[in-house]
Scaffold this motif. Structure first.
Motif, PDB file in Angstrom:
ATOM      1  N   MET A  73      -8.433  39.231   0.608  1.00  0.00           N
ATOM      2  CA  MET A  73      -8.816  37.862   0.893  1.00  0.00           C
ATOM      3  C   MET A  73      -9.422  37.272  -0.364  1.00  0.00           C
ATOM      4  N   SER A  74      -8.902  36.162  -0.833  1.00  0.00           N
ATOM      5  CA  SER A  74      -9.396  35.567  -2.063  1.00  0.00           C
ATOM      6  C   SER A  74     -10.683  34.792  -1.793  1.00  0.00           C
ATOM      7  N   GLU A  75     -11.525  34.703  -2.813  1.00  0.00           N
ATOM      8  CA  GLU A  75     -12.806  34.010  -2.666  1.00  0.00           C
ATOM      9  C   GLU A  75     -12.617  32.532  -2.386  1.00  0.00           C
ATOM     10  N   SER A  76     -11.636  31.905  -3.073  1.00  0.00           N
ATOM     11  CA  SER A  76     -11.418  30.473  -2.850  1.00  0.00           C
ATOM     12  C   SER A  76     -10.946  30.210  -1.433  1.00  0.00           C
ATOM     13  N   SER A  77     -10.119  31.096  -0.910  1.00  0.00           N
ATOM     14  CA  SER A  77      -9.637  30.957   0.458  1.00  0.00           C
ATOM     15  C   SER A  77     -10.783  31.160   1.446  1.00  0.00           C
ATOM     16  N   ASP A  78     -11.650  32.143   1.175  1.00  0.00           N
ATOM     17  CA  ASP A  78     -12.813  32.374   2.041  1.00  0.00           C
ATOM     18  C   ASP A  78     -13.720  31.149   2.075  1.00  0.00           C
ATOM     19  N   GLY A  79     -13.957  30.579   0.902  1.00  0.00           N
ATOM     20  CA  GLY A  79     -14.810  29.393   0.825  1.00  0.00           C
ATOM     21  C   GLY A  79     -14.203  28.221   1.561  1.00  0.00           C
ATOM     22  N   ALA A  80     -12.895  28.037   1.442  1.00  0.00           N
ATOM     23  CA  ALA A  80     -12.214  26.934   2.127  1.00  0.00           C
ATOM     24  C   ALA A  80     -12.271  27.127   3.642  1.00  0.00           C
ATOM     25  N   ILE A  81     -12.115  28.362   4.093  1.00  0.00           N
ATOM     26  CA  ILE A  81     -12.184  28.641   5.528  1.00  0.00           C
ATOM     27  C   ILE A  81     -13.597  28.378   6.036  1.00  0.00           C
ATOM     28  N   ARG A  82     -14.601  28.804   5.298  1.00  0.00           N
ATOM     29  CA  ARG A  82     -15.996  28.555   5.700  1.00  0.00           C
ATOM     30  C   ARG A  82     -16.283  27.055   5.766  1.00  0.00           C
ATOM     31  N   GLN A  83     -15.804  26.312   4.778  1.00  0.00           N
ATOM     32  CA  GLN A  83     -16.001  24.854   4.783  1.00  0.00           C
ATOM     33  C   GLN A  83     -15.351  24.221   6.010  1.00  0.00           C
ATOM     34  N   LEU A  84     -14.142  24.670   6.314  1.00  0.00           N
ATOM     35  CA  LEU A  84     -13.443  24.110   7.472  1.00  0.00           C
ATOM     36  C   LEU A  84     -14.166  24.475   8.767  1.00  0.00           C
ATOM     37  N   LEU A  85     -14.658  25.694   8.877  1.00  0.00           N
ATOM     38  CA  LEU A  85     -15.406  26.086  10.075  1.00  0.00           C
ATOM     39  C   LEU A  85     -16.676  25.252  10.218  1.00  0.00           C
ATOM     40  N   ASP A  86     -17.386  25.033   9.121  1.00  0.00           N
ATOM     41  CA  ASP A  86     -18.581  24.176   9.174  1.00  0.00           C
ATOM     42  C   ASP A  86     -18.209  22.763   9.589  1.00  0.00           C
ATOM     43  N   HIS A  87     -17.106  22.293   9.053  1.00  0.00           N
ATOM     44  CA  HIS A  87     -16.633  20.950   9.386  1.00  0.00           C
ATOM     45  C   HIS A  87     -16.280  20.854  10.878  1.00  0.00           C
ATOM     46  N   LEU A  88     -15.608  21.857  11.393  1.00  0.00           N
ATOM     47  CA  LEU A  88     -15.242  21.868  12.814  1.00  0.00           C
ATOM     48  C   LEU A  88     -16.491  21.918  13.696  1.00  0.00           C
ATOM     49  N   ARG A  89     -17.535  22.584  13.244  1.00  0.00           N
ATOM     50  CA  ARG A  89     -18.796  22.593  13.992  1.00  0.00           C
ATOM     51  C   ARG A  89     -19.393  21.184  14.036  1.00  0.00           C
ATOM     52  N   GLN A  90     -19.345  20.478  12.916  1.00  0.00           N
ATOM     53  CA  GLN A  90     -19.844  19.086  12.880  1.00  0.00           C
ATOM     54  C   GLN A  90     -19.036  18.212  13.835  1.00  0.00           C
ATOM     55  N   GLU A  91     -17.736  18.399  13.828  1.00  0.00           N
ATOM     56  CA  GLU A  91     -16.852  17.641  14.707  1.00  0.00           C
ATOM     57  C   GLU A  91     -17.194  17.929  16.167  1.00  0.00           C
ATOM     58  N   ARG A  92     -17.415  19.210  16.482  1.00  0.00           N
ATOM     59  CA  ARG A  92     -17.756  19.596  17.853  1.00  0.00           C
ATOM     60  C   ARG A  92     -19.064  18.945  18.290  1.00  0.00           C
ATOM     61  N   GLU A  93     -20.064  18.945  17.424  1.00  0.00           N
ATOM     62  CA  GLU A  93     -21.348  18.336  17.760  1.00  0.00           C
ATOM     63  C   GLU A  93     -21.219  16.828  17.965  1.00  0.00           C
ATOM     64  N   ALA A  94     -20.410  16.177  17.153  1.00  0.00           N
ATOM     65  CA  ALA A  94     -20.179  14.740  17.327  1.00  0.00           C
ATOM     66  C   ALA A  94     -19.502  14.473  18.672  1.00  0.00           C
ATOM     67  N   LEU A  95     -18.542  15.304  19.040  1.00  0.00           N
ATOM     68  CA  LEU A  95     -17.858  15.138  20.323  1.00  0.00           C
ATOM     69  C   LEU A  95     -18.817  15.364  21.486  1.00  0.00           C
ATOM     70  N   ARG A  96     -19.600  16.419  21.413  1.00  0.00           N
ATOM     71  CA  ARG A  96     -20.526  16.735  22.508  1.00  0.00           C
ATOM     72  C   ARG A  96     -21.606  15.672  22.667  1.00  0.00           C
ATOM     73  N   ALA A  97     -22.022  15.073  21.557  1.00  0.00           N
ATOM     74  CA  ALA A  97     -23.074  14.059  21.605  1.00  0.00           C
ATOM     75  C   ALA A  97     -22.522  12.668  21.892  1.00  0.00           C
ATOM     76  N   GLY A  98     -21.191  12.533  21.942  1.00  0.00           N
ATOM     77  CA  GLY A  98     -20.592  11.230  22.211  1.00  0.00           C
ATOM     78  C   GLY A  98     -20.660  10.286  21.028  1.00  0.00           C
ATOM     79  N   ARG A  99     -20.793  10.825  19.830  1.00  0.00           N
ATOM     80  CA  ARG A  99     -20.835   9.993  18.623  1.00  0.00           C
ATOM     81  C   ARG A  99     -19.408   9.823  18.089  1.00  0.00           C
ATOM     82  N   PHE A 100     -18.594   9.122  18.833  1.00  0.00           N
ATOM     83  CA  PHE A 100     -17.173   9.001  18.522  1.00  0.00           C
ATOM     84  C   PHE A 100     -16.916   8.216  17.236  1.00  0.00           C
ATOM     85  N   GLU A 101     -17.862   7.357  16.859  1.00  0.00           N
ATOM     86  CA  GLU A 101     -17.700   6.592  15.629  1.00  0.00           C
ATOM     87  C   GLU A 101     -17.671   7.494  14.403  1.00  0.00           C
TER      88      GLU A 101
END
Length: 114
Positions: free
Chosen positions: A1-29
């Motif tokens: 597993m390459s380091e750049s790929s690991d970092g990109a996957i971690r960034q995407l997972l963090d981003h998906l967590r932010q998206e999930r929190e926005a959805l759960r809180a109803g912050r659709f904007e």
């Protein structure tokens, strides 16, 4: 597993967590800018083997389920509000002979007092 790929996957997972929190809180904007950023993050994962993206796929599917539920909730609320407005304007019923009749709400009367 390459380091750049690991970092990109971690960034995407963090981003998906932010998206999930926005959805759960109803912050659709917040979803518009999040989607644009997510597309850029996904482009950075081009060529990554699918097996390494299983966790990302699972989280993305969960967010999709949350988004679908939010959309269904908004539709149900719109339908219910329409029913309330329609009911406030009156409704149709039938009399004893089976003829259709409109039943309107009573208009409030204005009473002046000295």
């Amino acid at each position: 597993m390459s380091e750049s790929s690991d970092g990109a996957i971690r960034q995407l997972l963090d981003h998906l967590r932010q998206e999930r929190e926005a959805l759960r809180a109803g912050r659709f904007e917040e979803l518009g800018p999040l989607i644009e950023h997510k597309e850029a993050l996904l482009a950075g994962l081009a060529g990554t083997p699918g097996a390494r993206l299983a966790r990302v796929q699972h989280m993305a599917q969960e967010n999709q389920r949350l988004l679908k539920a939010a959309i269904e909730g908004v539709r149900a609320a719109r339908t219910r509000l329409g029913e309330i407005v329609q009911g406030a304007q009156g409704y149709h019923s039938y009399d004893q002979r089976g003829r259709a009749q409109r039943i309107s709400p009573e208009r409030p009367t204005l009473e002046k007092r000295a």
